[in-house]
Design an enzyme around this catalytic site. Structure first.
Site, short mmCIF file in Angstrom:
data_model
loop_
_atom_site.label_atom_id
_atom_site.label_comp_id
_atom_site.label_asym_id
_atom_site.label_seq_id
_atom_site.Cartn_x
_atom_site.Cartn_y
_atom_site.Cartn_z
N HIS A 152 -52.08 58.05 8.28
CA HIS A 152 -51.77 56.61 8.22
C HIS A 152 -50.37 56.32 8.78
O HIS A 152 -49.74 55.34 8.39
CB HIS A 152 -51.87 56.09 6.79
CG HIS A 152 -53.17 56.39 6.12
ND1 HIS A 152 -54.30 55.63 6.30
CD2 HIS A 152 -53.53 57.41 5.28
CE1 HIS A 152 -55.29 56.14 5.59
NE2 HIS A 152 -54.86 57.22 4.98
N SER A 273 -34.94 51.01 32.90
CA SER A 273 -35.22 49.58 32.90
C SER A 273 -34.47 48.93 34.05
O SER A 273 -33.40 49.39 34.45
CB SER A 273 -34.77 48.96 31.57
OG SER A 273 -34.66 47.56 31.66
N LYS A 279 -32.13 52.54 28.81
CA LYS A 279 -33.53 52.84 28.53
C LYS A 279 -34.04 54.09 29.23
O LYS A 279 -33.76 54.33 30.39
CB LYS A 279 -34.42 51.65 28.92
CG LYS A 279 -34.19 50.40 28.12
CD LYS A 279 -34.47 50.61 26.63
CE LYS A 279 -35.93 50.85 26.34
NZ LYS A 279 -36.77 49.66 26.59
N GLU A 286 -47.22 56.51 28.23
CA GLU A 286 -47.77 55.17 28.12
C GLU A 286 -48.85 54.91 29.16
O GLU A 286 -49.89 54.30 28.87
CB GLU A 286 -46.65 54.14 28.25
CG GLU A 286 -45.71 54.11 27.05
CD GLU A 286 -44.54 53.15 27.23
OE1 GLU A 286 -43.87 52.89 26.24
OE2 GLU A 286 -44.33 52.66 28.36
#
Length: 455
Positions: A152, A273, A279, A286
């Site tokens: 979970h 970024s 970043k 992803e």
């Protein structure tokens, strides 16, 4: 009827039903199947030895011309079969037109797809094995790294990171098994089925199967040309594989975030970024997560194309190649990137240790009470109350005074509290498949046997 309009419609339909932009990648297997078929026609004396040799020589030359780009596969050629046949006739004359005797494009394309997919499956199995090799090596490096296991998305029990790596290895082993099993059904020869009723010429299908490396013959000519189960099954296995990849990439995205910081991925597998200089986005993971949806979409496409078709062949089946090729291409590059993620992964043990919650040892405490003769359900309630006590005091479970433990159970003395260690918790799970060191060593031995790794 207006002849100009008629010509416009002809051009429209020619463009609409042309498939050569997609099926051009089948040219090698189409030529391979045609060479075998030419030999089959020679065997039954439909063409002479000399004609057969001329056809085979012409096909071999055409393969080279396509590879070099000398023969342009333009849209007016309709599909790869007609493109090759047209060029063959141009090279060897009317003899080239004899090659299609007793053969239909219906059984021809079914054969081409099976030849192509058979090779693709072998390549995917090789890529999966390479990924398993990376996971095995990662597991060897991290067998003594204690890591929080999650359910979970909450810390659940201490595990060894190698145990987690072997979980991904196990998923991939199932994927590999599915592809291997799929290959058995792919490797059935439909050639000789003709348009749908079978060839009117006594072509030796067993000979063709031997020439092309097939394990058997399609038992029914209608099914031989209308079957696309093997494509749907292949894309289904690709989808399951990509779901496994996606779930693992979700772990990677979470664990590499600032909030967790458990792992780092190679800088080349992350991007920056356009506005935020700090970043390091886990784009490889992803994108893999996103591309799983693309492959699942390919599965939906092929199932939807097939679901309402009457037997046998229908032009709808021309639409089977785009989802097939897209799924194959996506999985192939995806597996290579997925492998690179594991090969270059680093575990930040300092961050891992700092984040590990004492509450993960609660099950060990309940187990201890069980060994003292307390029914597990009762012990479960006792320990749950202790966890609540630690939360209320804003401290770890192990930070509670022994006196507090004693208030909840006389069995929870200093010795019991001293046993609450993350590594000892993991090493209690000695069952086969467990997270104890000895159990993980057994899993590594299993992996080594699968990979053929020498000691």
């Amino acid at each position: 009827m207006d002849s100009g309009y008629d010509e416009t419609l002809k051009q429209l339909m020619d463009d609409f039903h042309s498939s050569i932009d997609v099926d051009r990648r089948l040219f090698r297997v189409d030529i391979r199947g045609s060479i075998a078929y030419a030999r089959g026609l020679v065997r039954i004396e439909v063409i002479t030895d000399e004609e057969g040799q001329a056809i085979i020589q012409g096909l071999t030359e055409i393969e080279g011309e396509i590879e070099r780009g000398d023969y342009k596969l333009t849209r007016d050629l309709e599909d790869i079969h007609m493109a090759i046949e047209k060029r063959l006739i141009a090279k060897v004359g009317p003899t080239g037109g004899k090659l299609h005797t007793g053969r239909s494009r219906n059984d021809q394309i079914a054969t081409d797809e099976r030849l192509y997919l058979r090779e693709a499956i072998d390549e995917i199995i090789t890529l999966i094995t390479a990924c398993q090799q990376a996971l095995y090596q990662l597991a060897e490096r991290t067998i003594d790294v204690i890591f929080p296991g999650y359910t979970h998305l909450q810390q659940a029990q201490p595990i060894r990171f190698a145990h987690y790596a072997m979980a991904i290895f196990s998923e991939l082993e199932r994927d590999k098994s599915r592809f291997s099993d799929c290959r058995k059904r792919v490797n059935i020869l439909p050639l000789g089925s003709g348009a749908m009723a079978g060839s009117a010429f006594p072509i030796d299908r067993t000979f063709l199967a031997q020439e092309l490396g097939f394990d058997g013959l399609s038992p029914n000519s209608i099914d031989g040309v209308s079957d696309r189960d093997f494509i749907a099954e292949f894309i289904s296995h690709c989808s399951i594989l990509m779901i496994h990849v996606s779930r693992a990439c979700e772990d990677i995205v979470i664990w590499s975030s600032t909030e967790f910081g458990y792992i780092t991925v190679h800088p080349r597998l992350a991007t920056g970024s356009s506005i935020m200089p700090q970043k390091k986005n886990p784009d490889a993971a992803e994108l893999l997560r996103g591309k799983s949806g693309r492959v699942i979409g390919d599965l939906i496409t092929i199932l939807t194309v097939l679901k309402g078709l009457p037997h046998a062949y229908n032009k709808d089946m021309q639409e089977d190649k785009e989802p097939l090729f897209d799924a194959l291409d996506t999985v192939s590059i995806g597996l290579s990137v997925f492998t690179a993620l594991w090969q270059s992964m680093a575990i930040r043990q300092d961050r891992v240790i700092k984040s590990m919650d004492d509450a993960m040892l609660a099950t060990d405490l309940a187990d201890y009470l069980t060994k003292c003769g307390v029914p597990f359900r009762e012990g479960h309630g006792t320990v749950a109350a202790l966890v609540d006590e630690s939360i209320n005091r804003s401290c770890g479970l192990r930070d509670l005074p022994v006196a507090t433990y004693q208030q909840y159970s006389e069995h929870l003395d200093e010795r019991a509290v001293a046993l609450l260690q993350f590594d000892e918790s993991a090493d209690k799970r000695t069952v086969p498949g467990g997270t104890a060191r000895e159990a993980v060593v057994e899993q590594l031995a299993w992996a080594k046997e699968i990979l053929g790794v020498k000691a």
